[in-house]
Design a protein around this motif. Structure first.
Motif, PDB file in Angstrom:
ATOM      1  N   ASP A 149       8.710  -9.641  12.351  1.00 40.33           N
ATOM      2  CA  ASP A 149       7.528  -8.772  12.336  1.00 40.33           C
ATOM      3  C   ASP A 149       7.740  -7.581  11.404  1.00 40.33           C
ATOM      4  OD1 ASP A 149       6.192 -10.397  14.102  1.00 40.33           O
ATOM      5  OD2 ASP A 149       6.739  -9.238  15.884  1.00 40.33           O
ATOM      6  N   ALA A 150       8.956  -7.011  11.428  1.00 36.57           N
ATOM      7  CA  ALA A 150       9.238  -5.871  10.558  1.00 36.57           C
ATOM      8  C   ALA A 150       9.180  -6.280   9.089  1.00 36.57           C
ATOM      9  CB  ALA A 150      10.618  -5.298  10.896  1.00 36.57           C
ATOM     10  N   TRP A 200       7.428  -8.662   7.797  1.00 33.01           N
ATOM     11  CA  TRP A 200       6.031  -8.910   7.432  1.00 33.01           C
ATOM     12  C   TRP A 200       5.270  -7.605   7.246  1.00 33.01           C
ATOM     13  CZ3 TRP A 200       3.313 -12.236   5.119  1.00 33.01           C
ATOM     14  CH2 TRP A 200       1.925 -12.235   5.215  1.00 33.01           C
ATOM     15  N   THR A 201       5.551  -6.637   8.084  1.00 29.89           N
ATOM     16  CA  THR A 201       4.894  -5.341   7.962  1.00 29.89           C
ATOM     17  C   THR A 201       5.248  -4.675   6.639  1.00 29.89           C
ATOM     18  OG1 THR A 201       4.908  -5.041  10.359  1.00 29.89           O
ATOM     19  CG2 THR A 201       4.639  -3.058   9.006  1.00 29.89           C
ATOM     20  N   ILE A 202       6.507  -4.775   6.237  1.00 33.84           N
ATOM     21  CA  ILE A 202       6.965  -4.150   4.997  1.00 33.84           C
ATOM     22  C   ILE A 202       6.439  -4.875   3.763  1.00 33.84           C
ATOM     23  CG2 ILE A 202       9.009  -3.668   3.582  1.00 33.84           C
ATOM     24  CD1 ILE A 202      10.556  -3.312   6.238  1.00 33.84           C
ATOM     25  N   GLY A 229       2.117  -7.405   5.099  1.00 31.21           N
ATOM     26  CA  GLY A 229       1.112  -7.073   6.097  1.00 31.21           C
ATOM     27  C   GLY A 229      -0.281  -6.918   5.563  1.00 31.21           C
TER      28      GLY A 229
END
Length: 328
Positions: free
Chosen positions: A11-12, A14-16, A19
């Protein structure tokens, strides 16, 4: 089930890096929209206690599930577990050259198919040729059969087939099987046979099915064969490969090692099979297999050309065309 820490890391990432991307598996990439830093995030599961880095199980966490690339006129779908050529421009040139040796209306079988890029590119070309009025006869004869040992390749292949023209989809099939297990059935109804093996070359059953099963192979080019140090053998193989492509006299071959491909006499390839297209990424194994094919009296090497997939290196991808010389 994805472990909590692995999911948090995914998830981290993908956020960086991804996203802001629009996730639409059905949409083709837009050349006007710059791609995100991260296309998608997956987790691989490997609990084996060996030196294999990647396991067979994958879990999709974020982003688009499919990565799309072009192979000729075909859209080909890939996942992280798929094999994909990194030099797409050189690969497209190889595919174009390969398709020029497939007669219209041919029934094609391919072993070691991977994601099916070769077979799908042939199918897309055949579909375009048979789409118009008056092409009913050709449309009724051509087919493409792809065989791959990795079961995970079946789903993306089916997704790729869905992008072919509707009238072509029923003429394309995919089978999950090892080449040595499938070759007997694969050669039966084929006009053109395609092999794209790993560096070690054809397995002995496939080579036997394409000959009469009784050929001894001069294994001078086989990895680990012959005398002398490993570095000298590699240098000799490289020099012989370059000489083979350029037409220059090759250096002396290393001491040959005899390798028996099959222990029993097998029937020759079916009379219908006329063309063998061999895509090789390992020249020494190709040299060995070509000697066996030609030595069987069943095949003649009629064309070969090299493609530089790795500029600055000395590795060559080879496309070789063999034609039947004897039909028993």
């Amino acid at each position: 089930e994805i472990p909590e820490r692995a999911k948090a890391l995914a998830d981290a990432l993908w956020t960086i890096g991804g996203g802001a991307a629009v996730v639409d598996d059905a949409a083709a990439p837009s050349p006007q929209t710059p791609p995100p830093l991260i296309h998608s995030v997956w987790v691989n599961f490997n609990d084996a206690r060996d030196n294999v880095i990647v396991g067979d199980s994958w879990a999709h966490v974020a982003g688009q599930r499919w990565h799309w690339s072009r192979a000729g006129d075909a859209d080909v779908c890939y996942t992280p577990g798929s094999f994909m050529q990194s030099n797409t421009a050189a690969y497209h040139r190889l595919l174009e050259a390969l398709r020029s040796h497939v007669p219209a209306g041919s029934a094609v079988s391919e072993l070691y198919a991977g994601a099916g890029a070769i077979g799908l590119s042939i199918a897309a070309a055949a579909a375009a040729e048979t789409a118009g009025a008056g092409a009913a006869e050709a449309a009724a004869t051509w087919s493409v059969r792809c065989v791959e040992s990795v079961a995970a390749a079946a789903e993306p292949f089916a997704v790729s087939v869905a992008r072919l023209p509707e009238h072509a989809r029923a003429r394309v099939s995919f089978e999950v099987a090892r080449a040595e297990e499938a070759v007997g059935a694969a050669v039966k109804d084929a006009d053109v046979f395609i092999v794209d093996p790993p560096r070690k070359g054809l397995d002995k059953n496939t080579l036997a099915a394409l000959t009469d099963g009784s050929v001894d192979v001069d294994g001078g080019g086989v990895e680990g064969g012959g005398g002398g140090g490993g570095g000298n053998k590699r240098n000799n193989r490289r020099k012989r490969a370059k000489a083979y492509i350029s037409g220059l006299p090759p250096p002396p071959a290393p001491t040959p090692v005899r390798m028996v491909v099959a222990q029993q006499q097998l029937p020759p390839p079916p009379p219908r099979l006329k063309t063998l297209l061999y895509v090789s990424c390992g020249f020494s194994s190709f040299e060995r297999d070509a000697d066996a094919l030609v030595g069987s009296g069943q095949w003649a090497l009629t064309h070969a050309e090299g493609f530089n997939f790795f500029p600055g290196g000395d590795a060559l991808e080879v496309l070789a065309v063999f034609q039947r010389t004897r039909v028993d």
